[in-house]
Scaffold this active site. Structure first.
Site, PDB file in Angstrom:
ATOM      1  N   ILE A  13     -12.822  37.590  10.702  1.00 46.82           N
ATOM      2  CA  ILE A  13     -12.408  38.891  10.278  1.00 46.82           C
ATOM      3  C   ILE A  13     -12.063  38.944   8.880  1.00 46.82           C
ATOM      4  O   ILE A  13     -12.582  39.657   7.929  1.00 46.82           O
ATOM      5  CB  ILE A  13     -11.212  39.247  11.027  1.00 46.82           C
ATOM      6  CG1 ILE A  13     -11.617  39.638  12.555  1.00 46.82           C
ATOM      7  CG2 ILE A  13     -10.659  40.840  10.403  1.00 46.82           C
ATOM      8  CD1 ILE A  13     -10.323  40.061  13.333  1.00 46.82           C
ATOM      9  N   ASP A  32      -7.163  29.019   3.366  1.00 46.46           N
ATOM     10  CA  ASP A  32      -7.691  28.744   4.725  1.00 46.46           C
ATOM     11  C   ASP A  32      -7.943  27.239   5.082  1.00 46.46           C
ATOM     12  O   ASP A  32      -8.196  26.321   4.051  1.00 46.46           O
ATOM     13  CB  ASP A  32      -8.961  29.154   4.896  1.00 46.46           C
ATOM     14  CG  ASP A  32      -9.490  29.467   6.313  1.00 46.46           C
ATOM     15  OD1 ASP A  32      -9.582  28.672   6.997  1.00 46.46           O
ATOM     16  OD2 ASP A  32     -10.010  30.452   6.855  1.00 46.46           O
ATOM     17  N   ASN A  33      -7.514  26.666   6.050  1.00 48.31           N
ATOM     18  CA  ASN A  33      -7.558  25.220   6.281  1.00 48.31           C
ATOM     19  C   ASN A  33      -8.832  24.783   7.034  1.00 48.31           C
ATOM     20  O   ASN A  33      -8.886  23.852   7.447  1.00 48.31           O
ATOM     21  CB  ASN A  33      -6.235  24.790   7.206  1.00 48.31           C
ATOM     22  CG  ASN A  33      -6.310  25.216   8.648  1.00 48.31           C
ATOM     23  OD1 ASN A  33      -7.062  26.089   8.996  1.00 48.31           O
ATOM     24  ND2 ASN A  33      -5.541  24.750   9.470  1.00 48.31           N
ATOM     25  N   LEU A  34      -9.759  25.952   7.411  1.00 51.88           N
ATOM     26  CA  LEU A  34     -11.096  25.773   8.015  1.00 51.88           C
ATOM     27  C   LEU A  34     -10.840  24.972   9.327  1.00 51.88           C
ATOM     28  O   LEU A  34     -11.937  24.436   9.749  1.00 51.88           O
ATOM     29  CB  LEU A  34     -11.840  24.794   7.112  1.00 51.88           C
ATOM     30  CG  LEU A  34     -12.391  25.362   5.701  1.00 51.88           C
ATOM     31  CD1 LEU A  34     -13.252  24.452   4.833  1.00 51.88           C
ATOM     32  CD2 LEU A  34     -13.006  26.773   5.674  1.00 51.88           C
ATOM     33  N   GLY A  37     -12.254  28.614  10.626  1.00 54.88           N
ATOM     34  CA  GLY A  37     -13.158  29.148   9.419  1.00 54.88           C
ATOM     35  C   GLY A  37     -14.237  28.355   9.185  1.00 54.88           C
ATOM     36  O   GLY A  37     -14.261  27.294   9.392  1.00 54.88           O
ATOM     37  N   TYR A 143       0.461  33.617  22.774  1.00 53.90           N
ATOM     38  CA  TYR A 143      -0.577  34.154  21.702  1.00 53.90           C
ATOM     39  C   TYR A 143       0.001  35.750  21.384  1.00 53.90           C
ATOM     40  O   TYR A 143       0.487  35.980  20.104  1.00 53.90           O
ATOM     41  CB  TYR A 143      -1.834  34.355  21.804  1.00 53.90           C
ATOM     42  CG  TYR A 143      -2.605  35.146  20.718  1.00 53.90           C
ATOM     43  CD1 TYR A 143      -3.060  34.570  19.596  1.00 53.90           C
ATOM     44  CD2 TYR A 143      -3.208  36.535  21.282  1.00 53.90           C
ATOM     45  CE1 TYR A 143      -3.492  35.378  18.559  1.00 53.90           C
ATOM     46  CE2 TYR A 143      -4.083  37.119  20.296  1.00 53.90           C
ATOM     47  CZ  TYR A 143      -3.986  36.600  19.145  1.00 53.90           C
ATOM     48  OH  TYR A 143      -4.820  37.264  17.911  1.00 53.90           O
ATOM     49  N   LYS A 147       2.309  36.301  17.958  1.00 54.02           N
ATOM     50  CA  LYS A 147       2.055  37.352  16.819  1.00 54.02           C
ATOM     51  C   LYS A 147       2.925  38.391  16.871  1.00 54.02           C
ATOM     52  O   LYS A 147       3.185  38.998  15.773  1.00 54.02           O
ATOM     53  CB  LYS A 147       0.386  38.121  17.363  1.00 54.02           C
ATOM     54  CG  LYS A 147      -0.799  36.962  17.267  1.00 54.02           C
ATOM     55  CD  LYS A 147      -1.075  36.584  15.958  1.00 54.02           C
ATOM     56  CE  LYS A 147      -1.470  37.625  14.972  1.00 54.02           C
ATOM     57  NZ  LYS A 147      -1.841  37.273  13.820  1.00 54.02           N
ATOM     58  N   VAL A 185     -15.655  37.484  24.498  1.00 51.31           N
ATOM     59  CA  VAL A 185     -16.913  37.771  25.407  1.00 51.31           C
ATOM     60  C   VAL A 185     -18.013  38.199  24.561  1.00 51.31           C
ATOM     61  O   VAL A 185     -19.021  37.497  25.389  1.00 51.31           O
ATOM     62  CB  VAL A 185     -16.173  38.627  26.394  1.00 51.31           C
ATOM     63  CG1 VAL A 185     -15.975  39.920  25.842  1.00 51.31           C
ATOM     64  CG2 VAL A 185     -17.095  39.205  27.539  1.00 51.31           C
ATOM     65  N   GLU A 270      -4.144  36.668  31.364  1.00 55.35           N
ATOM     66  CA  GLU A 270      -5.123  37.710  30.733  1.00 55.35           C
ATOM     67  C   GLU A 270      -4.838  39.039  31.814  1.00 55.35           C
ATOM     68  O   GLU A 270      -4.690  39.386  32.951  1.00 55.35           O
ATOM     69  CB  GLU A 270      -6.579  37.374  31.078  1.00 55.35           C
ATOM     70  CG  GLU A 270      -6.678  36.342  29.879  1.00 55.35           C
ATOM     71  CD  GLU A 270      -8.369  36.150  29.632  1.00 55.35           C
ATOM     72  OE1 GLU A 270      -8.809  35.478  28.668  1.00 55.35           O
ATOM     73  OE2 GLU A 270      -9.187  36.598  30.640  1.00 55.35           O
TER      74      GLU A 270
END
Ligand code: NAD
Length: 309
Positions: A13, A32-34, A37, A143, A147, A185, A270
């Site tokens: 994103i 970014d620490n890749l 990414g 998660y 967040k 998915v 989930e």
């Protein structure tokens, strides 16, 4: 030129947000620490720093050097299943990492932060559908907890230090650059089908999600930078329930894949169904996604086929 620092700007994103920022004439810095990414996602017109948000010294030196006015915080541990396997890593990245970003903002006079949160995981099993921003919060997985916890810090830094903010809680984001290794998915099914392998469906496949196309989302976030709505936290999604079985059928149509999927046990933690109410973003910010699901899914499949099969 307004300077915007994007954490996670090499990710799925974040990299699209960076592209839209550059298209709109912003001066862009990426941290970014890749970890998930990719270098190939990094826009060559942005300045990239390989740095870790869990290391305050590391990111503070970037903030001190670049002095951004705006921060878009999209760096995170984003995998729900990984958050269950390793909740400590998840919390370190998503909670402590966000506090570090906020501290760097505070010390360097950042005016506004846009925080990317989850609409899919913060509410828990819905008491009603579509889920609006006033719905109770009972996240089922670490998660969703991490967040959401970070959202409180974003709000607190506004109250205490006056750092303005917007929080966007996304439905399931899909589209080009989604990494199938993150096992979302749309991309994992595309990956399996592109390799002529049979996708695995957890449970009966009747579970539904609300999908949002990454380019619609990234463009909207960039266009929201200058807006000052009354509310500060918004759901962003398409407001449409699509089942896992429907995704598989559409992908069969798009690709010509002939086999049936394999079903295994559902995953604990989930939720079964979710669909977000996005009226608030529509009325206050003019949210109007452009891309229909089949078109977006085709783009996703083509990207995966070209890059991963
Ligand atoms: P992603 O994994 O592609 O992007 C996250 C980026 O952050 C990656 O580039 C990664 O290398 C970087 N990163 C991770 N840990 C870091 C650290 N410690 N220091 C510096 N960089 C670090 O995931 P994404 O889907 O692009 O997610 C972006 C944001 O959107 C996240 O905040 C996520 O919670 C949120 N979100 C995503 C979805 C979705 O469906 N993809 C849904 C809701 C919310």
């Amino acid at each position: 030129m307004v300077k915007v620092l994007v954490t996670g700007g090499a990710g799925f994103i974040g990299s699209h947000i960076v592209d839209f920022l550059i298209l709109n004439g912003y001066d862009v810095v990426i941290i970014d620490n890749l970890s998930t990414g990719k270098e190939k996602n990094i826009n060559s017109r942005a300045r990239f720093y390989l740095a870790d948000i869990t290391n305050l010294d590391e990111i503070e030196s970037v903030f001190a050097k670049e002095k951004p006015e705006i921060v878009i915080h999209a760096a995170a541990q984003v995998m729900l299943r990984k958050s269950i396997e390793d909740p400590v890593y998840d919390a370190r990245t998503n909670i402590f990492g966000t506090i570090n970003v906020l501290e760097a903002c505070r010390k360097n006079n950042v005016k506004k932060i846009i925080y990317t949160s989850t609409g899919g995981a913060r509410y828990g099993e819905p008491e009603y559908i579509p889920v609006d921003e006033k719905h109770s919060l009972k996240p089922l997985a670490p998660y969703g907890i991490s967040k959401h916890t970070a959202e409180h810090y974003v709000h607190a830094y506004f109250k205490i230090y006056g750092i303005d903010y917007l929080i966007f809680c996304f439905g399931n984001v899909y589209g080009p650059r989604d990494d199938p290794n993150c096992k979302r998915v749309t991309s994992i099914f595309s990956y399996m089908i592109a390799r002529n392998e049979v996708p695995v469906i957890f449970g009966d496949g009747g579970q539904t999600r609300d999908f949002i196309y990454v380019l619609d989302l990234a463009e909207f976030i960039v266009n929201s930078i200058d807006k000052n709505p009354i509310q500060r936290l918004f759901n962003l999604a398409n407001g449409e329930q699509i089942s896992v079985n429907e995704i598989f059928s559409l992908l069969k149509e798009i690709s010509g894949f002939e086999y049936d999927a394999k079903h295994i046990d559902a995953i604990p933690g989930e939720i079964r169904d979710i669909c977000l109410d996005t009226k608030l973003a529509q009325t206050e910010l003019g949210w109007k996604p452009k891309t229909d699901f089949k078109t977006g899914l085709r783009e996703t499949f083509e990207f995966i086929k070209e890059n991963y099969s």
